[in-house]
Design an enzyme around this catalytic site. Structure first.
Site, PDB file in Angstrom:
ATOM      1  N   TYR A 201       0.639  -1.024   0.029  1.00  0.00           N
ATOM      2  CA  TYR A 201      -0.032  -0.110   0.114  1.00  0.00           C
ATOM      3  C   TYR A 201       0.834   1.292   0.082  1.00  0.00           C
ATOM      4  CZ  TYR A 201      -3.704   3.054   1.885  1.00  0.00           C
ATOM      5  OH  TYR A 201      -4.481   4.290   2.088  1.00  0.00           O
TER       6      TYR A 201
ATOM      7  N   LYS B 264       1.067   4.036  -2.938  1.00  0.00           N
ATOM      8  CA  LYS B 264       0.730   5.281  -2.621  1.00  0.00           C
ATOM      9  C   LYS B 264       1.667   6.356  -2.635  1.00  0.00           C
ATOM     10  CE  LYS B 264      -3.722   5.256  -1.182  1.00  0.00           C
ATOM     11  NZ  LYS B 264      -4.836   5.654  -2.473  1.00  0.00           N
TER      12      LYS B 264
HETATM   13  P1  NAI Z   1     -13.235   2.991   1.852  1.00  0.00           P
HETATM   14  O1  NAI Z   1     -13.191   1.554   1.752  1.00  0.00           O
HETATM   15  O2  NAI Z   1     -14.719   3.580   2.614  1.00  0.00           O
HETATM   16  O3  NAI Z   1     -13.946   3.595   0.446  1.00  0.00           O
HETATM   17  C1  NAI Z   1     -12.754   2.952  -0.689  1.00  0.00           C
HETATM   18  C2  NAI Z   1     -13.966   2.786  -1.949  1.00  0.00           C
HETATM   19  O4  NAI Z   1     -13.456   2.321  -3.083  1.00  0.00           O
HETATM   20  C3  NAI Z   1     -14.926   1.343  -1.330  1.00  0.00           C
HETATM   21  O5  NAI Z   1     -16.168   1.922  -1.533  1.00  0.00           O
HETATM   22  C4  NAI Z   1     -14.545   0.467  -2.711  1.00  0.00           C
HETATM   23  O6  NAI Z   1     -15.826  -0.130  -2.835  1.00  0.00           O
HETATM   24  C5  NAI Z   1     -13.875   1.388  -3.502  1.00  0.00           C
HETATM   25  N1  NAI Z   1     -12.806   0.483  -4.729  1.00  0.00           N
HETATM   26  C6  NAI Z   1     -12.202  -0.489  -4.179  1.00  0.00           C
HETATM   27  N2  NAI Z   1     -11.539  -0.942  -5.086  1.00  0.00           N
HETATM   28  C7  NAI Z   1     -12.108  -0.495  -6.458  1.00  0.00           C
HETATM   29  C8  NAI Z   1     -11.924  -0.609  -7.690  1.00  0.00           C
HETATM   30  N3  NAI Z   1     -10.897  -1.331  -7.952  1.00  0.00           N
HETATM   31  N4  NAI Z   1     -12.538   0.047  -8.514  1.00  0.00           N
HETATM   32  C9  NAI Z   1     -13.762   1.004  -8.042  1.00  0.00           C
HETATM   33  N5  NAI Z   1     -14.007   1.250  -7.036  1.00  0.00           N
HETATM   34  C10 NAI Z   1     -13.161   0.452  -5.852  1.00  0.00           C
HETATM   35  O7  NAI Z   1     -11.901   3.628   2.256  1.00  0.00           O
HETATM   36  P2  NAI Z   1     -11.680   5.206   2.367  1.00  0.00           P
HETATM   37  O8  NAI Z   1     -10.969   5.384   3.751  1.00  0.00           O
HETATM   38  O9  NAI Z   1     -12.829   6.113   2.074  1.00  0.00           O
HETATM   39  O10 NAI Z   1     -10.529   5.397   1.326  1.00  0.00           O
HETATM   40  C11 NAI Z   1     -10.439   6.477   0.268  1.00  0.00           C
HETATM   41  C12 NAI Z   1      -9.110   6.606  -0.408  1.00  0.00           C
HETATM   42  O11 NAI Z   1      -8.433   7.356   0.467  1.00  0.00           O
HETATM   43  C13 NAI Z   1      -8.550   5.177  -0.599  1.00  0.00           C
HETATM   44  O12 NAI Z   1      -7.580   5.283  -1.721  1.00  0.00           O
HETATM   45  C14 NAI Z   1      -7.441   5.088   0.702  1.00  0.00           C
HETATM   46  O13 NAI Z   1      -6.314   4.340   0.116  1.00  0.00           O
HETATM   47  C15 NAI Z   1      -7.223   6.594   0.885  1.00  0.00           C
HETATM   48  N6  NAI Z   1      -6.695   6.743   2.237  1.00  0.00           N
HETATM   49  C16 NAI Z   1      -7.635   6.713   3.203  1.00  0.00           C
HETATM   50  C17 NAI Z   1      -7.222   7.360   4.367  1.00  0.00           C
HETATM   51  C18 NAI Z   1      -8.147   7.201   5.685  1.00  0.00           C
HETATM   52  O14 NAI Z   1      -7.643   7.569   6.654  1.00  0.00           O
HETATM   53  N7  NAI Z   1      -9.396   6.811   5.627  1.00  0.00           N
HETATM   54  C19 NAI Z   1      -6.037   7.296   4.709  1.00  0.00           C
HETATM   55  C20 NAI Z   1      -5.093   7.447   3.718  1.00  0.00           C
HETATM   56  C21 NAI Z   1      -5.553   7.422   2.294  1.00  0.00           C
END
Ligand code: NAI
Length: 310
Positions: free
Chosen positions: A165, A169
């Site tokens: 990851y 990233k």
């Molecule tokens: P989340 O799991 O709530 O949302 C991620 C969404 O992406 C999900 O709805 C999932 O179904 C969708 N998804 C996954 N693979 C996919 C694909 N191949 N094609 C289309 N959709 C897909 O997670 P969150 O926390 O909202 O994460 C959003 C972004 O922010 C991610 O890239 C995550 O790595 C990044 N991030 C989040 C952090 C946090 O504190 N929540 C910290 C650092 C980065």
């Protein structure tokens, strides 16, 4: 000054939940027509469902906005192309792309295998590249584009158990640094978000006070600003969470210059290592060429003429 997205078309990937949902809702509430992409899988990327994207589309419409759903996976090049096609078919163009979709498959490096590595890199790094590749010619043609990539402090600063990851990233910053140069003449600006928010991805890792503080809605205003006409910056990494916004930047130390033409030994590097690592006069370079020019300005009398380095 007020920020509006009237007349703008936005794609938000992974917008069925968490941060992506919050970004999509904010952009739509300010007038953007939004493609809500989400394959509706589990945190590890397995399975799929139309329900999360459909629900966010319903929420946007109920609030008076415009949105359509798309369920393709960003990690499939044909799916990525179809996400962009969904926007063009429904709304005629793409002005804004927020690459947000993501999954987690944490394990310590001792237990890492190629499949676990590839699954994470495929969604974050390749998926971001594929959707951006599909949107690029549309934005280029229109002479307008605002792209946000989603990095993580896990890659920028490091986090145990997230080699796959973190590497994917941190790759966003490399992608951004090149695209900021290639996009400039087409008015395509590319910036990166490093968010901190409580979502299904992170809530189990956080104490209750942190869960309360780190609402995704406190991150999305930063994304909206970067996606707006008001923003003229490209190549910024914005760390955002819990009401905190800060820039993260790659910096190089002032450095040490050994006498050109003399033998340089490992012992000489050892002797100077503290100074080499001294960040007190650190600087950022706008390109790799700019760093080379800095080197030449110090080591070659009279500098060098025009050259291109890649
Ligand atoms: P989340 O799991 O709530 O949302 C991620 C969404 O992406 C999900 O709805 C999932 O179904 C969708 N998804 C996954 N693979 C996919 C694909 N191949 N094609 C289309 N959709 C897909 O997670 P969150 O926390 O909202 O994460 C959003 C972004 O922010 C991610 O890239 C995550 O790595 C990044 N991030 C989040 C952090 C946090 O504190 N929540 C910290 C650092 C980065």
């Amino acid at each position: 000054m007020s920020i509006s997205f009237d007349g703008r078309v936005a794609i938000v990937t992974g917008a069925g939940a968490g941060l992506g949902r919050s970004h999509a809702m904010l952009l739509a509430s300010r007038g953007a027509k939004v493609v809500v992409n989400d394959l509706g899988g589990a945190v590890d990327g397995t399975s799929g469902s139309a329900a999360p994207a459909d629900k966010v589309v319903d929420e946007i419409k109920a609030a008076g906005g415009e949105a359509v759903a798309n369920y393709d996976s960003v990690s499939d090049p044909a799916g990525a192309a179809n996400i962009v096609k969904t926007a063009v078919d429904a709304f005629g163009k793409v002005d804004i792309l927020v690459n947000n979709a993501g999954i987690l498959r944490d394990r310590s490096f001792t237990k890492m295998d190629a499949e676990t590595w590839n699954a994470v890199v495929a969604v974050h790094l390749n998926g971001t590249a594929y959707v951006t590749m599909a949107a690029w010619p549309v934005m280029r043609e229109n002479g307008y584009g605002r792209i946000v990539l989603t990095a993580s402090n896990s890659g920028l600063y490091g986090n145990f158990g997230q080699a796959n990851y973190g590497a994917a990233k941190a790759g966003m910053v490399g992608l951004m640094n090149v695209l900021k140069q290639e996009g400039r003449k087409y008015n395509i600006l590319v910036n990166t978000l490093a968010p901190m928010a409580t979502t299904r991805m992170t809530e189990e890792l956080m104490p209750p006070e942190a869960v309360k503080l780190l609402q995704p809605e406190l991150v999305s205003p930063g994304v909206a600003y970067l996606c707006s006409e008001t923003n003229e910056e490209s190549g910024i990494v914005l760390s955002a969470g819990g009401g905190y916004f800060a820039r993260i930047q790659v910096m190089g130390s002032e450095g040490v210059f050994m006498e050109p033409g003399t033998e340089v030994t490992p012992e000489m590097v050892a002797d100077q290592f503290a100074k080499i690592c001294d960040m007190s006069n650190a600087q950022n370079f706008d390109s790799s060429t700019a760093e080379l020019q800095y080197l030449f300005s110090k080591q070659i009398k009279g500098g060098v003429g025009h050259s291109h380095f890649s």
